[in-house]
Scaffold this active site. Sequence first.
Site, PDB file in Angstrom:
ATOM      1  N   ILE A 283       0.666  -1.247  -0.113  1.00 16.57           N
ATOM      2  CA  ILE A 283       0.083  -0.095   0.099  1.00 16.57           C
ATOM      3  C   ILE A 283       0.979   1.270  -0.055  1.00 16.57           C
ATOM      4  O   ILE A 283       2.060   1.371   0.868  1.00 16.57           O
ATOM      5  CB  ILE A 283      -1.042  -0.078   1.265  1.00 16.57           C
ATOM      6  CG1 ILE A 283      -1.778  -1.240   1.319  1.00 16.57           C
ATOM      7  CG2 ILE A 283      -1.841   1.239   1.197  1.00 16.57           C
ATOM      8  CD1 ILE A 283      -2.807  -1.389  -0.018  1.00 16.57           C
ATOM      9  N   LYS A 284       0.785   2.139  -0.973  1.00 16.87           N
ATOM     10  CA  LYS A 284       1.494   3.173  -0.862  1.00 16.87           C
ATOM     11  C   LYS A 284       0.895   4.451  -0.351  1.00 16.87           C
ATOM     12  O   LYS A 284      -0.126   4.842  -0.340  1.00 16.87           O
ATOM     13  CB  LYS A 284       1.748   3.925  -2.504  1.00 16.87           C
ATOM     14  CG  LYS A 284       2.374   2.958  -3.300  1.00 16.87           C
ATOM     15  CD  LYS A 284       2.404   3.203  -4.868  1.00 16.87           C
ATOM     16  CE  LYS A 284       3.629   4.147  -4.898  1.00 16.87           C
ATOM     17  NZ  LYS A 284       3.806   4.771  -6.326  1.00 16.87           N
ATOM     18  N   ILE A 285       1.736   4.960   0.759  1.00 19.78           N
ATOM     19  CA  ILE A 285       1.155   6.134   1.682  1.00 19.78           C
ATOM     20  C   ILE A 285       2.577   7.334   1.518  1.00 19.78           C
ATOM     21  O   ILE A 285       3.628   6.843   1.600  1.00 19.78           O
ATOM     22  CB  ILE A 285       1.009   5.832   2.826  1.00 19.78           C
ATOM     23  CG1 ILE A 285       0.198   4.520   3.415  1.00 19.78           C
ATOM     24  CG2 ILE A 285       1.111   6.729   3.896  1.00 19.78           C
ATOM     25  CD1 ILE A 285       0.151   3.844   4.726  1.00 19.78           C
TER      26      ILE A 285
END
Length: 953
Positions: free
Chosen positions: A150-152
């Site tokens: 998941i890209k944050i």
Amino acid sequence: YDGGKGVNTVQSNTLEALGAAGQSVWIDYLKRSFVESGDLAGMIERDGLMGLTSNPSIFEQAIGQSDEYAAAIKALSASGAPRINAIYEHLAIADIRAAADVLRPVYDRTGARDGYVSLECSPYLANDTQGTITEAVRLWQTVNRPNLMIKIPATDAGLPAIRAVIGKGINVNITLLFAVETYRKVVEAYIGGLEDLRAANRDFSKVASVASFFISRTDAAVEQRIGLLDDPARGADLLGKIAIANAKLAYQAYGVLFAGPRWAALAHAGAMTQRLLWASTSTKSKSLKDTLYVEALVGRDTVNTVPPKTMEAFRAHGVVQADAVEQGLDEARRNLRALADLGIDLDAVSRGLVVDGVRLFRDAFDALMGAIARQVREAAPHRVGTTSVVTGSDKARTEIADEMESWRKLGAVQRLWAADPALWTDADEGHWAGWLNVVDDSVDDVTPLHRIGDYVREHAFTDVVLLGMGGSSLGPEVLATVLGAQPGWPRFHMLDSTDPVQIAGIEAAIALDRTLFITSSKSGSTLEPNIFTDYFRDRVAARVGQDRVSDHFVAITDPGSSLEQRAIDERWAAVFPGVPSIGGRYSVLSNFGRVPAAAIGIDGTALLRATLPMVRACGADVPPAENPGVQLGIALGVAARSLGRDKVTLVTSPGIAPIGAWLEQLLAESTGKRNLGLIPVAGEPLGAPEVYGDDRVFAYIELAGAHSASQRQALAALAAAGHPVIKLTLNAPGDIGQEFFRWEIAVAAAGSIIGINPFDQPDVEASKQKTKALTDAIEQGQAVPAQTPVCADGGMALYADRANAALLGDRSSIASCLKYHFARIKPGDYVALLAYIDRTDAANDLLTALRVQIRDRTRSATCVGFGPRFQHSTGQLYKGGPNTGVFVQITCDDARDLPVPGHRYSFGAVKAAQAAGDLAVLAERGRRVIRIHLDDPVTGLPRLARAIEQALA
């Protein structure tokens, strides 16, 4: 991009050599055909590809700029009315899962070190910690693949989210990382998350993370700043070097951060280091070698996510030098010092790049959502009515476009749906947002509809009378008139006037013993519905007996209201609850509209299901340029705020004409306050362009297949003359709910633009208080003070307060007084005829003819309101809106009167008190107003018409 087809083995070995040097090659690209064609699998085999990243820009290119997904979008949009964001997620997640499955063998072979696919949280959550955490968990669970990351983003809000998400055992790709100091914080968040997992006794040996350090954007930003120096040549030798120097120091920090006893304890338990991932590795400047950043940043235990074109270039002529990222450190430090000596603050540059990166991703995401919304509309063109705006001038076009872009950049559509009070006046707007979700919340709730329908059938009612006022009655009237009572169901009647003749007319038209009365009042304390109820309960009891009278009454009201308590105490047949967070004028799609409709056989569930496509089209995930409600609202708001066009002339196809009165209330009561407002002009016949001033916007709602040729011709002439014309289409009468929702969104948006709270009505209460004082006086046996007319003439008498009377000049006749009154009209004003008389077709026709005369002679917009009905709609605007109204109140002696049971006053007295209260508040607010009293409305109206004609001559 051809996926590397036809690439020979020697060229592929160049990429494979990166793997031999300890660096994993990922590709910054994703498209459905890339996976389905086998190109991804081929690159894994030929080039040693180890992973894949995506972002909003990549999905926008894949979904928004090709027709590859058109069939899938068409299929999804045909199955109900999914949200635009849900369609995007369905498409994106399918691609992410497919790519993850292809990369799964890499994941297994490398022991969870590689083989990942990245999916980004919504860029709108970049500054929302809890929102990011919630979305990350939801996406992780939905994709359901162990090799998902998941890209944050590495924003201030993103850092605590990173720790929390890692602490839940979710793989994270930290994006938009530019500064070494921020990288240290990212590592701290990662280590902290692993420590949280260890404290919870959870296995973290397969929890992976990469820190995506962006390269080329840094050099591009530095080059821009060097170009702004007095002598740019001083920094010429730094071009193309700062990003690499910055990255090399980040890699040195990596070696330090993942050493020492704290990390050793985690590593001993199986933790993996958080690798640096070089992102944005395509060069932006043509003066730089296209493979520069890949070559300079070869390093052990790193990842390079390479765009397709750069990957092709590296195959062709890339050079692999082992441990390149660890070489030239002294030079890197010198370059960074030299940059500082030029007065360029790299930390400030980095902070700006984070902000800019979030903006760019939001821009791409908006473009993506807009593209999907457009494809949904094109896939089913008859599901949602169209919106088109002819601006009338280049200035208007520019102003509207600028406001659209401002709304997009500020995320104002999302803020509207979140009911952010700061979007309006930062008051109580957040408490009145229930209308936004009422369709979704109610579409499957058939209980109230079956309950009222079964009750009507069981008792064989032949008539339904709605006892209401304002928002609680105008919407049901539209539904009943446009959709009509269904065969075998009762006829619909609406009472929203205290005029005794109208009340008697309703009574004469029904059979009391076979009629159901619906008392509709949100607050339960509104005077008119309560005294209507008093009257008809008394009349029904006289016919059916006191023990059966309550069988003929149901209530629609908010929980806890005095009306609810009355209905309980008197054992009414049913009470249907309102939603406290929905104001009356926004309530038509709730029980306030659906229950009366169901009582005459209209399918309330079908109504809401037909409305859902418009709800989706106006959704929080649809940018302004593709959002029909916001488009309309921005056009109206900008016209009023910036162009001086605050008169919204409502034109409707004959088959949906009743919606004009509903729109009149929605616009006037929602926006007319703080001396601002949109002034609705409903029911005014269209004229030639020359009879209008430059203060108009024409809003045309056309029913498909039932348009008026004369309306089209007149509006085309107006558009050609430079007037803004907004055309809205309604595909079928059954879609009338779409128009309700489109305009509700539009009014909320316009309210924000002109700077008011669209959900309150502060000035309506002033008239109510005046009326109450007068009726209370009558109730106590006091006589209402007599007034002295300014002028009396042939069965007519003219009254005015002192300030207005002083400006009437010649008082020898009603016509002469009117001449002075109308002489006060200025460009940009409107004239309103406020008639407290029986609302008959004949009276309406005569007043319509009068308003045309006034408009054609003065070029002023004109309004007609029948009292006290208009007090609960346009009355708010007249008192609280701009002081541009010139008012003529018309009252009359009642040919007959009716008592209000249980009170000392009659309906005629109430109507007179309402007129007096209305007049007094208008005068107090400095409005230009007079009252003309007619002895007999039937003969008096024609005499008044002649006097107005003389005054305008």
